[in-house]
Enzyme design. Structure first.
Site, PDB file in Angstrom:
ATOM      1  N   SER A 186      69.406  45.415  23.442  1.00 36.89           N
ATOM      2  CA  SER A 186      69.792  46.629  22.725  1.00 36.89           C
ATOM      3  C   SER A 186      71.212  47.095  22.995  1.00 36.89           C
ATOM      4  O   SER A 186      71.730  47.920  22.252  1.00 36.89           O
ATOM      5  CB  SER A 186      68.817  47.751  23.057  1.00 36.89           C
ATOM      6  OG  SER A 186      68.833  48.009  24.442  1.00 36.89           O
ATOM      7  N   HIS A 214      63.293  45.788  19.907  1.00 36.27           N
ATOM      8  CA  HIS A 214      64.373  46.012  18.929  1.00 36.27           C
ATOM      9  C   HIS A 214      64.388  44.969  17.810  1.00 36.27           C
ATOM     10  O   HIS A 214      65.266  44.993  16.961  1.00 36.27           O
ATOM     11  CB  HIS A 214      65.732  46.049  19.630  1.00 36.27           C
ATOM     12  CG  HIS A 214      65.983  47.332  20.353  1.00 36.27           C
ATOM     13  ND1 HIS A 214      66.525  48.440  19.740  1.00 36.27           N
ATOM     14  CD2 HIS A 214      65.729  47.703  21.626  1.00 36.27           C
ATOM     15  CE1 HIS A 214      66.622  49.429  20.618  1.00 36.27           C
ATOM     16  NE2 HIS A 214      66.145  49.010  21.769  1.00 36.27           N
ATOM     17  N   LYS A 244      60.156  52.498  17.631  1.00 32.57           N
ATOM     18  CA  LYS A 244      61.531  52.296  17.139  1.00 32.57           C
ATOM     19  C   LYS A 244      61.489  52.092  15.622  1.00 32.57           C
ATOM     20  O   LYS A 244      61.322  53.062  14.905  1.00 32.57           O
ATOM     21  CB  LYS A 244      62.176  51.159  17.912  1.00 32.57           C
ATOM     22  CG  LYS A 244      62.465  51.627  19.342  1.00 32.57           C
ATOM     23  CD  LYS A 244      62.988  50.592  20.296  1.00 32.57           C
ATOM     24  CE  LYS A 244      63.232  51.256  21.647  1.00 32.57           C
ATOM     25  NZ  LYS A 244      63.164  50.332  22.755  1.00 32.57           N
TER      26      LYS A 244
HETATM   27  C1  LIG Z   1      62.706  50.700  24.060  1.00 28.64           C
HETATM   28  C2  LIG Z   1      62.140  49.549  24.755  1.00 28.64           C
HETATM   29  C3  LIG Z   1      60.904  49.642  25.382  1.00 28.64           C
HETATM   30  C4  LIG Z   1      60.150  50.938  25.460  1.00 28.64           C
HETATM   31  O1  LIG Z   1      59.476  51.207  24.280  1.00 28.64           O
HETATM   32  P1  LIG Z   1      58.830  52.660  24.075  1.00 28.64           P
HETATM   33  O2  LIG Z   1      57.841  52.453  23.006  1.00 28.64           O
HETATM   34  O3  LIG Z   1      59.945  53.580  23.707  1.00 28.64           O
HETATM   35  O4  LIG Z   1      58.189  53.030  25.377  1.00 28.64           O
HETATM   36  C5  LIG Z   1      60.387  48.517  25.981  1.00 28.64           C
HETATM   37  N1  LIG Z   1      61.044  47.346  25.966  1.00 28.64           N
HETATM   38  C6  LIG Z   1      62.250  47.207  25.370  1.00 28.64           C
HETATM   39  C7  LIG Z   1      62.930  45.878  25.377  1.00 28.64           C
HETATM   40  C8  LIG Z   1      62.835  48.309  24.749  1.00 28.64           C
HETATM   41  O5  LIG Z   1      64.024  48.192  24.162  1.00 28.64           O
END
Ligand SMILES: *Cc1c(COP(=O)(O)O)cnc(C)c1O
Length: 396
Positions: A186, A214, A244
């Site tokens: 990300s 992502h 997301k």
């Molecule tokens: C954002 C993210 C998470 C966390 O996800 P949430 O649903 O916001 O808890 C886990 N792993 C990765 C790689 C992320 O980018």
């Protein structure tokens, strides 16, 4: 009365952070987290959310959530294994499996929880995990929780992975070996080299684990990075988030039925933390439906991502080497990066500075997250602010 030891600890450390400019002040939103946001009474073009497809404010998801509240109430009432499993949860899990082209899926309360749940359900202190050095914090914490030996390999460096996996295998010190990676990283928007990783994994019998937080909704016609590479039947664990691109909250693991059966009896956040709410679950169901039936939102996301990238590049900014809509604008020095982001803010563009220690020293950047919901006018306005601030600070 509060503990003196605690007070000293907190005061010292808070002051330390503040003096180094590392104390994060949170700006509360006075609006939904859409392409335009309101903070302290002022409107901004929002380039900081993970709401890639604009689904967080989608009318269809809101309707589904409201209907679920009317039918099931606001809470699931228990953990999944007692009696907090609503038929909605099972519908969501079936749909997620179809979406990911796997036999089965299990939903959790967040993507973060997936990594707390899934890694330690399978790996323990007799095992080792090969982990990309830039993996997400929740992957790192999940690995630690398992008590397996963590062996970091250089970011995206498949020969380093191969060498370290071979060493671990030949040492005879470990029962099981796993390789674990983000699908899309990300901070830079780069993509894991899954075809090479799978080849190494097959040769050395590594368990494969891809956290595609992502990538889902963004790559592979929405199904994510694994599908993008045509590897749906080759990755043991596919982690996704519902928070997301899908716009709601929650996470899931998709994989073989036997694996999901095991996680349903052994993963601790499933056993000991209350299930996703009816509203969230129903909204997620609708979101997955939308993604499975149309690629319109993904196409708009990519078109907007490419437009912003080309615009920033044409102005003369260094936009790194992102392979996805994530668009870093690399400024370099930490203070200059903070200043840049601050000036964007004053000019009505909300894009956060990301600096050391989140990214390497001297590679401070403002990270832009374009979405399907941005209009060309918003992106043009953002680009003109970038041009103005870039010239003003002597970057262009
Ligand atoms: C954002 C993210 C998470 C966390 O996800 P949430 O649903 O916001 O808890 C886990 N792993 C990765 C790689 C992320 O980018």
């Amino acid at each position: 009365m509060s503990s003196r030891v605690l007070s000293e600890f907190l005061t010292t450390n808070l002051e330390d952070l503040k003096s180094k400019g590392l104390y994060n002040v949170i700006d509360p939103l006075e609006s939904p987290n859409g392409p335009l946001i309101k903070i302290a009474g002022k409107e901004f073009i929002n380039l900081s959310s993970n709401n890639y497809l604009g689904l967080a404010t989608d009318r269809r998801l809101k309707e589904a959530a409201k209907a679920a509240i009317e039918e099931f109430g606001v809470g699931a009432g228990a953990v999944r294994t007692i009696n907090g499993t609503l038929k909605l949860h099972l519908q969501l899990e079936e749909k997620l499996a179809a979406f990911k082209h796997t036999e089965a899926a299990i939903a959790y309360q967040s993507g973060f929880n997936c990594n707390m749940a899934a890694i330690s359900a399978v790996m323990d202190k007799e095992d080792a995990i090969l982990s990309d050095e830039l993996n997400h914090a929740s992957i790192i914490d999940g690995c630690r929780l398992s008590r397996a030996k963590i062996i970091p390999f250089k970011h995206l460096d498949m020969s380093d992975l191969q060498r370290k996996a071979q060493e671990a295998k030949q040492s005879g010190n470990y029962n099981k070996l796993m390789v674990i990676t983000d699908g899309v990283f990300s901070m830079d928007g780069d993509i894991a080299k899954l075809p090479d990783m799978v080849e190494i994994a097959e040769k050395l019998d590594l368990i494969t684990y891809v956290d595609d937080a992502h990538g889902s909704g963004v790559l592979g016609n929405g199904a994510g990075t694994v599908k993008h590479f045509g590897l749906s039947d080759k990755i043991d664990f596919q982690i996704g988030t519902l928070s997301k691109a899908l716009g709601v909250v929650g996470g899931y693991v998709a994989g073989r039925k036997e694996l999901i059966d095991w996680l349903k009896v052994r993963s601790r956040p499933f056993l000991f933390s209350t299930a996703l709410t009816p509203a969230d679950t129903a909204a997620c169901l609708t979101a997955v439906d939308i993604l499975m039936n149309s690629t319109e939102l993904q196409e708009r996301l990519w078109a907007n991502g490419n437009y912003l990238k080309q615009g920033l590049k044409a102005l003369g900014f260094n936009i790194g080497s992102s392979q996805t809509p994530i668009t870093p604008c690399i400024i370099g020095e930490e203070k200059q990066t903070q200043k840049f982001s601050q000036r964007l803010y004053e000019e009505g563009v909300y894009a956060k500075a990301i600096v050391f220690p989140t990214v390497p020293k001297g590679t401070g950047r403002v990270r832009n997250m374009p979405t399907a919901a941005h209009t060309r006018e918003m992106l043009d306005q953002a680009l003109s602010v970038y041009a103005k601030v870039g010239r003003e600070l002597g970057i262009l």
